[in-house]
Design a protein around this motif. Structure first.
Motif, PDB file in Angstrom:
ATOM      1  N   VAL C  78      -1.205 -48.858 -39.819  1.00 19.27           N
ATOM      2  CA  VAL C  78       0.061 -48.732 -39.848  1.00 19.27           C
ATOM      3  C   VAL C  78       1.087 -48.992 -38.585  1.00 19.27           C
ATOM      4  O   VAL C  78       1.965 -49.468 -38.388  1.00 19.27           O
ATOM      5  N   LYS C 152      -2.857 -50.855 -57.118  1.00 17.29           N
ATOM      6  CA  LYS C 152      -2.698 -49.358 -57.099  1.00 17.29           C
ATOM      7  C   LYS C 152      -2.978 -48.726 -55.999  1.00 17.29           C
ATOM      8  O   LYS C 152      -2.070 -47.640 -55.632  1.00 17.29           O
ATOM      9  N   CYS C 154      -3.336 -50.017 -52.902  1.00 15.61           N
ATOM     10  CA  CYS C 154      -2.606 -50.876 -51.713  1.00 15.61           C
ATOM     11  C   CYS C 154      -1.446 -50.049 -51.068  1.00 15.61           C
ATOM     12  O   CYS C 154      -0.390 -49.855 -51.760  1.00 15.61           O
ATOM     13  N   PRO C 155      -1.346 -49.318 -49.644  1.00  9.62           N
ATOM     14  CA  PRO C 155      -0.332 -48.524 -49.608  1.00  9.62           C
ATOM     15  C   PRO C 155       0.670 -49.524 -49.007  1.00  9.62           C
ATOM     16  O   PRO C 155       1.856 -48.884 -48.588  1.00  9.62           O
ATOM     17  N   PHE C 156       0.803 -50.787 -48.726  1.00  4.36           N
ATOM     18  CA  PHE C 156       1.367 -51.724 -48.068  1.00  4.36           C
ATOM     19  C   PHE C 156       2.018 -52.892 -48.899  1.00  4.36           C
ATOM     20  O   PHE C 156       2.870 -53.565 -48.742  1.00  4.36           O
ATOM     21  N   ASP C 157       1.970 -52.539 -50.477  1.00  4.40           N
ATOM     22  CA  ASP C 157       2.564 -53.498 -51.147  1.00  4.40           C
ATOM     23  C   ASP C 157       2.215 -54.987 -50.884  1.00  4.40           C
ATOM     24  O   ASP C 157       2.780 -55.876 -51.154  1.00  4.40           O
ATOM     25  N   LYS C 174      -2.363 -55.086 -43.876  1.00  7.42           N
ATOM     26  CA  LYS C 174      -2.916 -54.466 -42.698  1.00  7.42           C
ATOM     27  C   LYS C 174      -4.369 -54.274 -42.621  1.00  7.42           C
ATOM     28  O   LYS C 174      -4.682 -53.586 -41.823  1.00  7.42           O
TER      29      LYS C 174
END
Lengths: 194, 254, 265
Positions: C78, C152, C154-157, C174
């Motif tokens: 991040v 579902k 993936c935190p970064f779309d 990332k």
């Protein structure tokens, strides 16, 4: 002094029949928040058992030897909460130094337990029901055991539900609350036990 | 400080607590008493007003003492102040309104660990002057009381056919007892949260800013229970950017 | 109103408070743990939202690992380069400008190109499909199932299902590794951002089997290995692999592949 049979009744009563989370609504925040995976839920449950048993012991001792002799029982709320906060702080320090492995596992949950209604609730219940020190400890242990059972079951359900196709509006907190409600109904069935 | 601005701040604080940042409907704090005491509208109202009194007084005192309380011991200090007021209020209730005391039972001392009071003390009273803090306390407390009364009314209506002990439902209505009992509380709260999600989703679909609805975001993604969260997709600075900046970034992207 | 009552109450509470304060102070000294200053500084530099993308238990877990030297200074997906540089300064090392990596889904058998054995109606989760016949409705046993479990998590779309297969958006990815961990077919792996040619198939089935299952599957014919000027392609188990260290991106394999299984990454 309560007999063993009475202690056993308290054990079952406090853990299952009037379950601290599903019946008395204490300790909801960690119950809803830390129940995503069985492993974290078990960790939280263990930490809670540890803290509540210790806290009920200390609170019982303080009530009997400090508050009662001076006839200031009405100050129980203030004194209990001070002592509980200090106890949790101390347990965290002690674990960090003396048992680092246990600290790695449980340490993260300890600050969450300080403002957990369940700890203060148990201490106050012990006073309200006029339990002695030993009975108070058993009650505390049973309450925490009930909390652990409930949170682990909920974590198991949530892990299974992860694959399910939930309607968009119900995704997240509403689903968890519905599940908890159904669990509460199930636990109502225990009321015939005693 | 001219009178007009202090009056408008006071009013702003009041309306903030009642509507914009309602502790139950928007911030989702203080769930334990919400579920426990809303077995009837009267109980809900009683608990709400008791919490309002404690919140009001503790906000005022903490704000007055904010210069003296050192930063490191502020949480224990808050707890002691709040606990003292709770004890005082509890004794008053025991003496003057014993029926309410009976009904609320153990949950009155548990106001001490109510997240709303500690939260407001930490986020507002510790860094703002006394009069706005007082009104912030009143606003939040009344918002909480309003929420509790509503939930209590719904539960009482469905579970006993009455509201404030006044029969509303026709005689043919069989009360659904479960709403008065523990599980009913979970169901009503689930419905409430689902409705909030619905509002959030429809607002986002139309493109309006909806992040503030029902977030209670602790910025701790790992332990968070909210799987419908949109924040973690776009806010890759870990929440350190203020909300306002993030909104502007989105507008630029569009 | 008895004064004794008030005085006793005040005295007892003060006594408890003082005792607690002294006790905690003493315990704090007795149980003092040497806190690594560097660890605190690293923790302060990290974004702090505990997303778990680095693979450690939250930001404090990563800070501890970096301080001990068990994790590279640019491990936070991040924070990226900026945070990596800051932490490198704190730790007093040169930020290894390691090559940026992104995830890649080794399958291009979408709805048009790959066949299905049966119609499936059920839980829409790739992991659940391990319980159904043949590991899923797709003819190819090693293909992407397209139900989006990776999307579902993936935190970064950065990953989406396009026409039935998952596709990674190189710019948004990332390299946190969550999709890699969750894919039940183990189709996703990390490749350098600058990769030119990549084999977009994971099938180790024999040639005729692959051809029946998918129009663009690798049949292991070996033509790519023969035409590669740098010997960067190896064919094993009816499946080709390109070594990105040796590959110079000439594109010969892409041109010569009869099934069009090698694509530009």
């Amino acid at each position: 002094m309560e007999s063993v049979k009475d202690l056993l009744i308290i054990l079952i009563g406090s853990s299952l029949v009037s379950n601290v989370v599903l019946s008395q609504f204490l300790g909801l925040c960690p119950f809803l928040g830390v129940s995503r995976k069985i492993k974290t839920a078990a960790g939280m449950g263990t930490a809670v058992i540890f803290v509540i048993t210790l806290a009920s012991a200390v609170a019982g001792v303080i009530y009997k030897f400090v508050l009662q002799p001076f006839h200031i029982e009405y100050l129980q709320t203030i004194v209990f909460i001070l002592v509980i906060a200090a106890l949790v702080q101390f347990v965290e320090m002690f674990l960090r130094k003396a048992m680092p492995a246990l600290y790695e596992a449980l340490g993260v949950y300890l600050p969450l337990i300080t403002t957990n209604c369940a700890v203060l609730g148990v201490a106050l219940t012990n006073v309200q029901k006029e339990y002695g020190i030993l009975t108070g400890i058993v009650n505390g242990f049973a309450t925490a055991l009930g909390f652990t059972i409930a949170i682990v079951i909920l974590a198991g359900l949530r892990e299974k539900m992860e694959y399910n196709d939930v309607p968009e509006v119900f995704r997240g907190m509403p689903m968890v609350l519905l599940t908890a409600g159904l669990m509460a109904i199930a636990f109502c069935g225990f009321s015939g036990l005693l | 400080m001219n009178k007009k601005s202090s009056f408008s701040t006071a009013w702003e604080r009041l309306s903030n607590g009642l509507i914009k940042e309602n502790p139950t409907f928007v911030l989702m704090l203080g769930m334990c008493p919400t579920l426990a005491v809303t077995t009837s509208a009267m109980n809900g109202l009683g608990m709400g007003l008791t919490t309002t009194v404690v919140l009001m007084l503790s906000n005022l005192i903490i704000s007055l003492l904010r210069g003296i309380i050192p930063n490191r011991v502020r949480i224990p200090a808050f707890i002691v102040i709040i606990a003292s007021f709770v004890t005082a209020v509890q004794l008053l209730l025991e003496a003057y309104i014993p029926s309410l005391n009976e009904a609320l039972g153990m949950y009155i001392p548990l106001i001490v660990v109510n997240c709303i009071i500690l939260g407001r003390a930490e986020s507002y009273a510790y860094s703002n002057p006394p009069i706005p803090s007082l009104f912030d306390g009143i606003g939040m407390g009344l918002g909480f009381a309003f929420a509790l009364t509503c939930i209590g009314a719904v539960r009482e209506l469905l579970g006993a056919g009455t509201v404030f002990d006044y029969p509303i439902m026709p005689d043919s209505y069989t009360p659904i007892n479960i709403f008065i009992l523990a599980p009913g509380a979970f169901f009503v709260l689930a419905a409430l949260t689902a409705f909030q999600n619905y509002l959030k989703i429809t607002r986002e679909r139309v493109g309006k800013e909806a992040r503030h609805i029902g977030s209670g975001c602790s910025e701790d993604c790992m332990n968070c229970a909210d799987s419908g969260c949109t924040k973690r997709f776009y806010d890759t600075t870990g929440g350190k950017q203020s909300d306002i900046e993030v909104i502007d970034m989105e507008k630029e992207e569009k | 109103m008895s004064i004794t009552g008030i005085v006793t109450a005040a005295a007892v509470v003060s006594a408890v408070g003082i005792f607690v304060g002294l006790f905690l102070g003493a315990a704090g000294i007795r149980f003092k743990v040497e806190v690594d200053e560097k660890e605190e500084a690293v923790l302060a530099a990290l974004p702090g939202n505990n997303c778990g993308g680095c693979g450690f238990a939250g930001c404090s877990g990563l800070a501890a690992a970096i301080a001990k030297g068990e994790a590279p200074v640019n491990a936070c997906p991040v924070g990226g380069e900026a945070v990596g540089k800051k932490i490198a300064e704190i730790m007093g090392v040169n930020a290894e400008s390691s090559e940026r990596q992104v995830a890649y889904v080794h399958c291009q058998g979408d709805c048009e190109k790959a066949g299905t054995d049966y119609e499936y109606h059920g839980a829409e989760d790739c992991r659940m499909l391990s319980f159904v016949p043949n590991g899923g409705p797709k003819s190819c046993n090693s293909g992407c199932l397209g139900y989006g479990t990776c999307v579902k998590v993936c935190p970064f779309d950065a990953i989406h299902v396009v026409k039935g297969v998952a596709v990674v958006d190189k710019e948004k990815c990332k390299a946190c590794g969550k999709c890699i961990a969750v894919c039940p077919k183990h189709l996703i792996s990390l490749i350098p951002y600058s990769t030119k040619q990549i084999v977009a198939c994971s099938s180790t089935d024999k040639g005729p089997v692959t051809m029946k299952a998918c129009q663009v599957g690798c049949i292991g014919c070996g033509i790519c290995a023969k035409v590669c000027p740098k010997e960067a392609v190896t064919v094993e188990n009816f499946h080709a692999t390109i070594d990105s260290a040796k590959c110079v991106g000439c594109g010969a394999c892409e041109q010569k592949c009869p099934k069009k299984a090698i694509v530009r990454a």
